[in-house]
Design a protein around this motif. Structure first.
Motif, PDB file in Angstrom:
ATOM      1  N   ASN A 141       0.665  -0.969   0.017  1.00  0.00           N
ATOM      2  CA  ASN A 141       0.101  -0.024   0.017  1.00  0.00           C
ATOM      3  C   ASN A 141       1.076   1.206   0.099  1.00  0.00           C
ATOM      4  O   ASN A 141       1.645   1.618   1.232  1.00  0.00           O
ATOM      5  N   ILE A 142       0.965   2.139  -1.105  1.00  0.00           N
ATOM      6  CA  ILE A 142       1.831   2.934  -1.258  1.00  0.00           C
ATOM      7  C   ILE A 142       1.460   4.412  -1.039  1.00  0.00           C
ATOM      8  O   ILE A 142       2.324   5.440  -1.092  1.00  0.00           O
ATOM      9  N   ARG A 143       0.113   4.611  -0.911  1.00  0.00           N
ATOM     10  CA  ARG A 143      -0.486   5.673  -0.384  1.00  0.00           C
ATOM     11  C   ARG A 143       0.122   6.718  -1.520  1.00  0.00           C
ATOM     12  O   ARG A 143       0.312   8.029  -1.133  1.00  0.00           O
ATOM     13  N   ASN A 144      -0.051   6.651  -2.715  1.00  0.00           N
ATOM     14  CA  ASN A 144       0.193   7.347  -3.905  1.00  0.00           C
ATOM     15  C   ASN A 144       1.802   7.865  -3.812  1.00  0.00           C
ATOM     16  O   ASN A 144       2.110   8.854  -4.218  1.00  0.00           O
ATOM     17  N   ALA A 145       2.628   7.017  -3.310  1.00  0.00           N
ATOM     18  CA  ALA A 145       3.908   7.338  -3.094  1.00  0.00           C
ATOM     19  C   ALA A 145       4.269   8.582  -2.257  1.00  0.00           C
ATOM     20  O   ALA A 145       5.327   9.040  -2.095  1.00  0.00           O
ATOM     21  N   ARG A 146       3.172   8.805  -1.516  1.00  0.00           N
ATOM     22  CA  ARG A 146       3.413   9.982  -0.540  1.00  0.00           C
ATOM     23  C   ARG A 146       3.934   9.329   0.951  1.00  0.00           C
ATOM     24  O   ARG A 146       3.282   8.681   1.586  1.00  0.00           O
TER      25      ARG A 146
ATOM     26  N   GLN B  81      -1.753  -1.068  -3.775  1.00  0.00           N
ATOM     27  CA  GLN B  81      -3.056  -0.241  -3.328  1.00  0.00           C
ATOM     28  C   GLN B  81      -2.754   1.510  -3.126  1.00  0.00           C
ATOM     29  O   GLN B  81      -1.796   1.890  -2.818  1.00  0.00           O
ATOM     30  N   GLU B  82      -3.914   2.028  -3.140  1.00  0.00           N
ATOM     31  CA  GLU B  82      -3.970   3.484  -2.895  1.00  0.00           C
ATOM     32  C   GLU B  82      -3.189   4.277  -4.233  1.00  0.00           C
ATOM     33  O   GLU B  82      -1.904   4.852  -4.025  1.00  0.00           O
ATOM     34  N   LEU B  83      -3.846   4.121  -5.230  1.00  0.00           N
ATOM     35  CA  LEU B  83      -3.188   4.712  -6.507  1.00  0.00           C
ATOM     36  C   LEU B  83      -4.142   5.765  -7.080  1.00  0.00           C
ATOM     37  O   LEU B  83      -5.267   5.332  -7.702  1.00  0.00           O
ATOM     38  N   ASP B  84      -3.560   7.049  -7.444  1.00  0.00           N
ATOM     39  CA  ASP B  84      -4.041   8.136  -8.223  1.00  0.00           C
ATOM     40  C   ASP B  84      -3.937   7.841  -9.550  1.00  0.00           C
ATOM     41  O   ASP B  84      -2.747   7.652  -9.947  1.00  0.00           O
TER      42      ASP B  84
END
Length: 264
Positions: free
Chosen positions: A44-49, A75-78
Motif C-alpha cells: 500500500n504505497i499511499r500514492n507514493a506519499r 494499493q492506493e493509486l491516483d
C-alpha cells in the motif's frame, strides 16, 4: 548350449529393465527437484506519499527494485487526478521498475480515478476486475493472469460487513482458475483473528507471517496486509521466505513479500 542362450537372454532383459528403471527414476527425480520460485510483494504505497509528506516515486520504486519480485499488488493509486498533478502513479512506478502495469479504478476521484494496480515482470495475458462493497468508499478486486500464475489485488473496506461480503465475491471470481497458482494480496483492513479473515482462510492459505506487523510503517502494531494462495492448487508448494521490509518513510504501510517454491 540352449540353456546358456536362455540365460544370456534373461540377463540382457534384466540389464535393459534395470537401465529403463534407473533412467525413469533419474528423470522423475530431476522433474521433482525442479522447483519453480515466485516472489510476490504487497504494498500500500499511499500514492507514493511518504510519512514525511513527500511524494517520491523513485523512493517507492527503489523499495520494489530492492525486493525484486515477480509481481506486486499495489494499493492506493491516483490516476490523472488533480492531487497527483495529472500523473498516472502506477505508470510512474512501472517505468522505474521496468514492469508491466495494470490499473483498476475503484472510484472516480479529483478529476481522475483512484484504485489499485498490479505490476508484473511477465507480460499479462488476461485481466478481470470486480467491484467490492465499501460504505465509506467503493472498493474493487483486480485479477491479472500470466502464463505461470494468477495474481489478485484488493483493498478492503473499513467496515466489517463489507469485508465479509467481499470474501464470497472474491471466491466466485477466483474459482474458475484451477490449472495454475492463484495468489491474493493486498490491504485487507482486518487482523488475522477477525471473522472475515477466518472466513477467507477456508479457501485461501495465508503465506506471510501474520506475527510480523505491517502497519503503520513507523513502529507497526498490527498485520493488515496479506499474501495468500488459493488452496485448490494441485502441486505441492512451500514458503521459502516471508519478510516485512523495514521502510518507515516511503509509505504509511510496510511492504510485505513472500517467496514460494512449487513443484510441477
Amino acid at each position: 548350449m540352449k540353456q546358456m542362450h536362455i540365460l544370456q537372454s534373461v540377463f540382457c532383459l534384466f540389464l535393459l529393465a534395470s537401465f529403463t528403471y534407473s533412467y525413469s527414476a533419474d528423470k522423475r527425480i530431476q522433474y521433482n527437484a525442479g522447483v519453480e520460485k515466485v516472489k510476490i510483494l504487497s504494498y500500500n504505497i499511499r500514492n507514493a506519499r511518504g510519512t514525511d509528506d513527500v511524494t517520491d516515486y523513485d523512493r517507492v520504486a527503489g523499495v520494489i527494485n530492492r525486493v525484486a519480485p515477480n509481481c506486486v499488488a499495489v494499493q492506493e493509486l491516483d490516476s490523472a487526478t488533480i492531487r497527483s498533478n495529472g500523473d498516472i502513479v502506477l505508470d510512474e512506478i512501472a517505468r522505474r521498475t521496468k514492469m508491466y502495469a495494470v490499473f483498476n479504478a475503484s472510484i472516480e476521484y479529483d478529476g481522475g480515478k483512484y484504485g489499485i494496480g498490479i505490476l508484473t515482470k511477465e507480460k499479462p495475458i488476461k485481466k478481470e476486475a470486480i467491484p467490492l462493497p465499501g460504505r465509506e468508499e467503493k472498493r474493487s478486486m483486480l485479477l491479472v493472469e500470466t502464463d505461470d500464475y494468477v495474481i489478485c489485488c484488493t483493498h478492503w473496506s473499513l467496515t466489517r460487513e463489507d469485508r465479509m461480503a467481499s470474501v464470497e465475491l472474491i471466491n466466485e471470481l477466483a474459482a474458475k482458475y484451477t490449472d495454475k497458482p492463484v495468489f491474493l494480496a493486498g490491504d485487507l483492513n482486518a487482523a488475522p483473528n477477525d471473522r472475515e479473515i477466518q472466513e477467507l482462510k477456508l479457501t485461501w492459505e495465508v503465506l506471510n507471517n501474520e506475527k510480523e506487523y505491517t502497519c503503520p510503517s513507523v513502529h507497526p502494531t498490527k498485520c493488515i496486509d496479506y499474501i495468500l494462495i488459493k488452496k485448490d492448487f494441485s502441486y505441492p508448494y512451500q514458503v521459502l521466505k516471508s519478510k516485512v521490509e523495514v521502510e518507515p518513510l516511503a509509505s504509511d504501510h510496510s511492504p510485505v513479500w513472500v517467496e514460494i517454491g512449487f513443484h510441477k
